[in-house]
Design a protein around this motif. Sequence first.
Motif, mmCIF file in Angstrom:
data_model
loop_
_atom_site.group_PDB
_atom_site.id
_atom_site.type_symbol
_atom_site.label_atom_id
_atom_site.label_comp_id
_atom_site.label_asym_id
_atom_site.label_seq_id
_atom_site.Cartn_x
_atom_site.Cartn_y
_atom_site.Cartn_z
ATOM 1 N N VAL A 1 18.944 2.209 29.582
ATOM 2 C CA VAL A 1 19.827 3.374 29.497
ATOM 3 C C VAL A 1 21.017 3.084 28.580
ATOM 4 O O VAL A 1 21.191 3.737 27.549
ATOM 5 C CB VAL A 1 20.326 3.815 30.888
ATOM 6 N N THR A 2 21.817 2.076 28.948
ATOM 7 C CA THR A 2 22.994 1.772 28.128
ATOM 8 C C THR A 2 22.594 1.364 26.717
ATOM 9 O O THR A 2 23.188 1.813 25.730
ATOM 10 C CB THR A 2 23.840 0.660 28.780
ATOM 11 N N GLY A 3 21.561 0.529 26.603
ATOM 12 C CA GLY A 3 21.104 0.108 25.278
ATOM 13 C C GLY A 3 20.602 1.266 24.444
ATOM 14 O O GLY A 3 20.851 1.343 23.234
ATOM 15 N N VAL A 4 19.883 2.185 25.069
ATOM 16 C CA VAL A 4 19.407 3.383 24.360
ATOM 17 C C VAL A 4 20.586 4.241 23.926
ATOM 18 O O VAL A 4 20.644 4.737 22.789
ATOM 19 C CB VAL A 4 18.442 4.186 25.261
ATOM 20 N N PHE A 5 21.555 4.425 24.819
ATOM 21 C CA PHE A 5 22.746 5.207 24.469
ATOM 22 C C PHE A 5 23.505 4.585 23.300
ATOM 23 O O PHE A 5 23.872 5.271 22.342
ATOM 24 C CB PHE A 5 23.676 5.324 25.675
ATOM 25 N N LEU A 6 23.734 3.276 23.375
ATOM 26 C CA LEU A 6 24.501 2.620 22.316
ATOM 27 C C LEU A 6 23.792 2.694 20.967
ATOM 28 O O LEU A 6 24.436 2.860 19.922
ATOM 29 C CB LEU A 6 24.770 1.163 22.691
ATOM 30 N N THR A 7 22.471 2.592 20.982
ATOM 31 C CA THR A 7 21.713 2.685 19.736
ATOM 32 C C THR A 7 21.789 4.092 19.162
ATOM 33 O O THR A 7 22.012 4.274 17.955
ATOM 34 C CB THR A 7 20.245 2.280 19.954
ATOM 35 N N GLU B 1 0.796 -1.222 0.000
ATOM 36 C CA GLU B 1 0.000 0.000 0.000
ATOM 37 C C GLU B 1 0.831 1.276 0.000
ATOM 38 O O GLU B 1 0.457 2.263 -0.631
ATOM 39 C CB GLU B 1 -0.919 0.035 1.224
ATOM 40 N N LEU B 2 1.934 1.253 0.728
ATOM 41 C CA LEU B 2 2.654 2.488 1.008
ATOM 42 C C LEU B 2 3.899 2.683 0.165
ATOM 43 O O LEU B 2 4.521 3.750 0.211
ATOM 44 C CB LEU B 2 3.018 2.540 2.503
ATOM 45 N N GLY B 3 4.296 1.666 -0.583
ATOM 46 C CA GLY B 3 5.461 1.792 -1.453
ATOM 47 C C GLY B 3 6.764 1.971 -0.709
ATOM 48 O O GLY B 3 7.690 2.634 -1.190
ATOM 49 N N THR B 4 6.859 1.365 0.459
ATOM 50 C CA THR B 4 8.087 1.464 1.242
ATOM 51 C C THR B 4 8.373 0.099 1.853
ATOM 52 O O THR B 4 7.913 -0.922 1.340
ATOM 53 C CB THR B 4 7.953 2.571 2.307
ATOM 54 N N SER B 5 9.137 0.026 2.946
ATOM 55 C CA SER B 5 9.473 -1.289 3.492
ATOM 56 C C SER B 5 9.708 -1.228 4.992
ATOM 57 O O SER B 5 10.144 -0.217 5.539
ATOM 58 C CB SER B 5 10.733 -1.854 2.804
ATOM 59 N N LEU B 6 9.396 -2.364 5.629
ATOM 60 C CA LEU B 6 9.649 -2.566 7.059
ATOM 61 C C LEU B 6 10.437 -3.859 7.191
ATOM 62 O O LEU B 6 9.964 -4.920 6.799
ATOM 63 C CB LEU B 6 8.335 -2.661 7.828
ATOM 64 N N THR B 7 11.651 -3.767 7.751
ATOM 65 C CA THR B 7 12.553 -4.913 7.849
ATOM 66 C C THR B 7 12.870 -5.204 9.309
ATOM 67 O O THR B 7 13.094 -4.278 10.099
ATOM 68 C CB THR B 7 13.873 -4.632 7.099
ATOM 69 N N TYR B 8 12.896 -6.488 9.658
ATOM 70 C CA TYR B 8 13.158 -6.879 11.049
ATOM 71 C C TYR B 8 14.577 -7.395 11.220
ATOM 72 O O TYR B 8 15.089 -8.157 10.389
ATOM 73 C CB TYR B 8 12.182 -7.975 11.491
ATOM 74 N N HIS B 9 15.215 -6.972 12.309
ATOM 75 C CA HIS B 9 16.557 -7.445 12.665
ATOM 76 C C HIS B 9 16.542 -7.864 14.136
ATOM 77 O O HIS B 9 16.207 -7.054 15.012
ATOM 78 C CB HIS B 9 17.604 -6.341 12.482
ATOM 79 N N ARG B 10 16.912 -9.099 14.402
ATOM 80 C CA ARG B 10 16.991 -9.544 15.787
ATOM 81 C C ARG B 10 18.351 -9.169 16.369
ATOM 82 O O ARG B 10 19.402 -9.553 15.833
ATOM 83 C CB ARG B 10 16.796 -11.063 15.884
ATOM 84 N N ILE B 11 18.338 -8.433 17.477
ATOM 85 C CA ILE B 11 19.590 -8.007 18.099
ATOM 86 C C ILE B 11 19.321 -7.559 19.535
ATOM 87 O O ILE B 11 18.227 -7.085 19.861
ATOM 88 C CB ILE B 11 20.244 -6.854 17.291
ATOM 89 N N ASP B 12 20.307 -7.731 20.372
ATOM 90 C CA ASP B 12 20.289 -7.203 21.732
ATOM 91 C C ASP B 12 20.990 -5.848 21.688
ATOM 92 O O ASP B 12 22.171 -5.773 21.312
ATOM 93 C CB ASP B 12 21.025 -8.167 22.672
ATOM 94 N N VAL B 13 20.296 -4.790 22.067
ATOM 95 C CA VAL B 13 20.866 -3.446 21.948
ATOM 96 C C VAL B 13 22.038 -3.209 22.893
ATOM 97 O O VAL B 13 22.709 -2.179 22.810
ATOM 98 C CB VAL B 13 19.787 -2.362 22.175
ATOM 99 N N ARG B 14 22.317 -4.155 23.757
ATOM 100 C CA ARG B 14 23.490 -4.035 24.629
ATOM 101 C C ARG B 14 24.749 -4.593 23.987
ATOM 102 O O ARG B 14 25.853 -4.411 24.529
ATOM 103 C CB ARG B 14 23.226 -4.760 25.952
ATOM 104 N N GLU B 15 24.608 -5.282 22.857
ATOM 105 C CA GLU B 15 25.759 -5.864 22.160
ATOM 106 C C GLU B 15 26.379 -4.806 21.255
ATOM 107 O O GLU B 15 25.994 -4.626 20.103
ATOM 108 C CB GLU B 15 25.323 -7.088 21.362
#
Length: 269
Positions: A129-135, A66-80
């Motif tokens: 906190v740390t995961g948000v910072f690293l991202t 419908e929207l002509g774009t894309s949504l992609t999933y990536h599995r990851i721990d934001v602390r890594e």
Amino acid sequence: MASISTPVLPEFSLKNRVIVVSGGARGLGLTQAEALLEAGAIVHALDILPEPSPEFDVVAVRAEKELGTSLTYHRIDVREEQELNELIKDIADKHGRLDGLIAAAGIQQETPALEHSGADFDRILGVNVTGVFLTAQAVARQIIRLGQKSGSLVLIASMSGTVANRGLICPAYNSSKAAVIQLARNLASEWGKFGIRVNTISPGYIVTAMTDMLFVKFPERREYFANGNMLGRMSTANEFRGAAVFLLSEASSFMTGSDLRIDGGHCAW
């Protein structure tokens, strides 16, 4: 008279912008990701879940069909840290650009302070906190590396970062959200020279699958939470869609280091 094809409020458009959403497999993160897609963005969702929620696939199909774009999933721990930076660089290299972030990954635990273990406290701070910072750091690095003139990072905080929740015993979670608000201010002060804006959204109580489970155990809280704000009800995830688009678009081009608190007036009593 303007043509019906004339864009309305074009400063809200995210056409072709590439945005990362951590915690995007379900809940608030996925709801906001869908809003970004509707505004024209290309979205990459990060989450620790082995598979995203069934609703994710529905949104991904809608994005393409419908929207002509894309949504992609990536599995990851934001602390890594290393893995996270490699993934974000791959996303930036794939599109030749990276424009923004919604950092919505977070965990919560209700435990009285006298009973809280240090390990659990560290785990909550590590993700929230740390995961948000690293991202945020990983995304900012790519914006700067690519020589882009602007970028917008949105960190999901909470009204619990401003006030202690009466009747909800979450000392670690609340502390982590206060830290996110302060983190955003500091990142904004450092990265403004690169044209990177950093703001927070602080939601009030939201009706989610998690809160529904909580109400099974504590049914009295449903009414208690609703009556704690000026509107006399809890919010839904859909009520934060506009805030996400606003903060990631040119509509908020002169806003940084700010907290957008959307709590039904809870903190204004």
